[in-house]
Design a protein around this motif. Structure first.
Motif, short mmCIF file in Angstrom:
data_model
loop_
_atom_site.label_atom_id
_atom_site.label_comp_id
_atom_site.label_asym_id
_atom_site.label_seq_id
_atom_site.Cartn_x
_atom_site.Cartn_y
_atom_site.Cartn_z
N ARG A 131 0.95 -1.00 -0.05
CA ARG A 131 -0.10 -0.03 0.11
C ARG A 131 0.77 1.32 0.13
O ARG A 131 0.45 2.29 -0.48
CB ARG A 131 -0.98 -0.08 1.19
CG ARG A 131 -2.07 0.98 1.25
CD ARG A 131 -3.11 0.63 2.18
NE ARG A 131 -2.25 1.23 3.48
CZ ARG A 131 -2.29 0.14 4.81
NH1 ARG A 131 -2.80 -1.21 4.39
NH2 ARG A 131 -1.84 0.19 5.69
N ILE A 132 2.05 0.99 0.54
CA ILE A 132 3.01 2.36 0.70
C ILE A 132 3.96 2.14 -0.45
O ILE A 132 5.26 1.80 -0.11
CB ILE A 132 3.42 2.48 2.15
CG1 ILE A 132 2.29 2.43 3.18
CG2 ILE A 132 4.36 3.59 2.35
CD1 ILE A 132 2.43 1.87 4.65
N SER A 133 3.53 2.24 -1.73
CA SER A 133 4.53 1.91 -2.81
C SER A 133 4.13 3.14 -3.77
O SER A 133 3.30 3.86 -3.79
CB SER A 133 4.12 0.65 -3.49
OG SER A 133 2.74 0.61 -3.79
N TRP A 134 5.30 3.17 -4.71
CA TRP A 134 5.06 4.01 -5.93
C TRP A 134 4.20 3.97 -6.76
O TRP A 134 3.50 4.94 -7.21
CB TRP A 134 6.38 3.89 -6.80
CG TRP A 134 6.64 2.65 -7.32
CD1 TRP A 134 7.14 1.41 -6.98
CD2 TRP A 134 6.09 2.33 -8.81
NE1 TRP A 134 7.03 0.41 -7.92
CE2 TRP A 134 6.38 1.01 -9.08
CE3 TRP A 134 5.67 3.05 -9.73
CZ2 TRP A 134 6.07 0.45 -10.12
CZ3 TRP A 134 5.16 2.35 -10.80
CH2 TRP A 134 5.68 0.88 -10.92
N LEU A 135 3.66 2.64 -7.03
CA LEU A 135 2.33 2.34 -7.85
C LEU A 135 1.30 2.79 -7.34
O LEU A 135 0.37 3.16 -8.01
CB LEU A 135 2.35 0.81 -8.27
CG LEU A 135 1.52 0.80 -9.54
CD1 LEU A 135 1.82 1.73 -10.68
CD2 LEU A 135 1.61 -0.84 -9.82
N HIS A 136 0.92 2.44 -6.09
CA HIS A 136 -0.45 2.57 -5.42
C HIS A 136 -0.35 4.31 -5.34
O HIS A 136 -1.51 4.68 -5.70
CB HIS A 136 -0.40 2.41 -3.89
CG HIS A 136 -1.73 2.25 -3.35
ND1 HIS A 136 -1.93 2.77 -2.06
CD2 HIS A 136 -2.82 2.20 -3.74
CE1 HIS A 136 -3.24 3.02 -1.70
NE2 HIS A 136 -3.95 2.25 -2.73
N ALA A 137 0.54 5.16 -5.05
CA ALA A 137 0.53 6.55 -4.90
C ALA A 137 0.27 7.06 -6.46
O ALA A 137 -0.65 7.92 -6.61
CB ALA A 137 1.94 6.88 -4.49
N LEU A 138 1.17 6.58 -7.30
CA LEU A 138 1.03 7.08 -8.72
C LEU A 138 -0.65 6.78 -9.26
O LEU A 138 -1.05 7.74 -9.86
CB LEU A 138 2.06 6.14 -9.55
CG LEU A 138 2.14 6.59 -11.19
CD1 LEU A 138 2.53 8.20 -11.26
CD2 LEU A 138 2.83 5.96 -11.83
N SER A 139 -1.11 5.62 -8.90
CA SER A 139 -2.33 5.28 -9.38
C SER A 139 -3.26 6.34 -8.78
O SER A 139 -4.32 6.66 -9.38
CB SER A 139 -2.90 4.04 -9.23
OG SER A 139 -3.19 3.71 -8.02
#
Ligand SMILES: C[S@@+](CC[C@H](N)C(=O)[O-])C[C@H]1O[C@@H](n2cnc3c(N)ncnc32)[C@H](O)[C@@H]1O
Length: 278
Positions: free
Chosen positions: A186-194
């Motif tokens: 959940r605390i990741s580049w892809l989750h933030a980017l989405s």
């Protein structure tokens, strides 16, 4: 025990364990999960060949191992020769084929009959052997201490009761055996980017999709004697998405992100890989 397993004359290992059809008929959420994965073959959109052909399985393998470049570096598909390996949520058997080619004695289970039918075709086309069953990974029909290795890549986050699946992974492992699992961070580049780009990730519409923090994943794996969690899966160009957002992602975001020294961003990998011992 599923119809498919019965047709293969595979005896139920634990006659009192509820089978996948029974579990799905009494638990509406499991039924919805099974229905969803019957209709959504993972990575289908990238396949150029007709479903079920050798070209189709090759397309899935090529796409998967291009997108997940880290996977063969952290999972030694050739390292389990002669060992009994169970994959839970094996889908079309893309990873299981690699373990089988490496000499492991493989068993694959999946809640969705469609997955198991595809996995059977995949193994038959390659002349490789596997035990394949429609089975609920939350109530495995195997004896305690049956496997040397249990593998579940991208499955715990999609099931109804992840704690039950984690306990089952532990139960069927031999003492000292290892489990390898992956959930989304959940605390990741892809989750933030989405969230920033307002782009839906794959299978966001699945009946269950839970993203974990490292602490939550560690807690889920508490039945194991040891567990080590390593974030993986950093940006690579996408072939799935089109339009200006995809262009900006491929041309600007991916190269820029990969210029950042990896130790600075390593906790933000999209995949949390877990390596556990019983
Ligand atoms: C995202 S796909 C991953 C497939 C494969 N492991 C891969 O990495 O390509 C998730 C799979 O988990 C399976 N699954 C979900 N819940 C399950 C359960 N309770 N028992 C067994 N399989 C399950 C689904 O049917 C689906 O095939």
């Amino acid at each position: 025990m599923s119809e498919i397993a019965a047709a293969q004359h595979i005896k139920p290992k634990r006659p009192h364990a509820p089978d996948a059809s029974h579990a799905a008929s009494v638990d509406p959420l499991l039924a919805a999960i099974r229905e969803y994965w019957n209709a959504h073959i993972h990575d289908l959109a990238v396949a150029k060949h007709p479903v079920g052909t050798k070209g189709f399985f090759d397309d899935l393998d090529e796409y998967r191992f291009d997108k997940l470049r880290y996977l063969p570096q952290v999972v030694d598909f050739n390292g389990f020769r002669g060992q009994r390996l169970l994959e839970i949520g094996c889908g079309a058997g893309i990873d299981l084929i690699r373990f089988a080619k490496g000499g492991a004695r493989v068993t694959g289970v999946d809640l969705a009959p469609q997955s198991i039918q595809l996995a059977q075709k995949n193994f038959a086309l390659r002349g490789l052997r596997a035990e394949l069953h429609v089975m609920n990974g939350e109530a495995l029909e195997f004896d305690d201490d049956s496997f040397d290795v249990v593998y579940a890549h991208g499955v715990l986050q999609y099931t109804a009761h992840a704690d039950m699946m984690a306990k089952e992974m532990h139960r069927v492992l031999k003492p000292g055996g290892q489990a390898i699992a992956m959930v989304y961070n959940r605390i990741s580049w892809l989750h933030a980017l989405s969230l920033v780009m307002k782009v839906e990730l794959e299978h966001e519409d699945a009946p269950v999709l839970k993203k974990y923090s490292i602490g939550e994943f560690k807690k889920l794996l508490s039945p194991f004697f040891t567990s080590r969690i390593v974030p993986e899966r950093f940006p690579v160009a996408s072939r799935l998405h089109q339009g200006w957002k995809a262009l900006a992602y491929n041309r600007i975001f991916v190269p820029a992100f990969n210029l950042i020294p990896r130790p600075l961003v390593s906790p933000l990998g999209w995949h949390l890989m877990a390596y556990c011992r019983k």
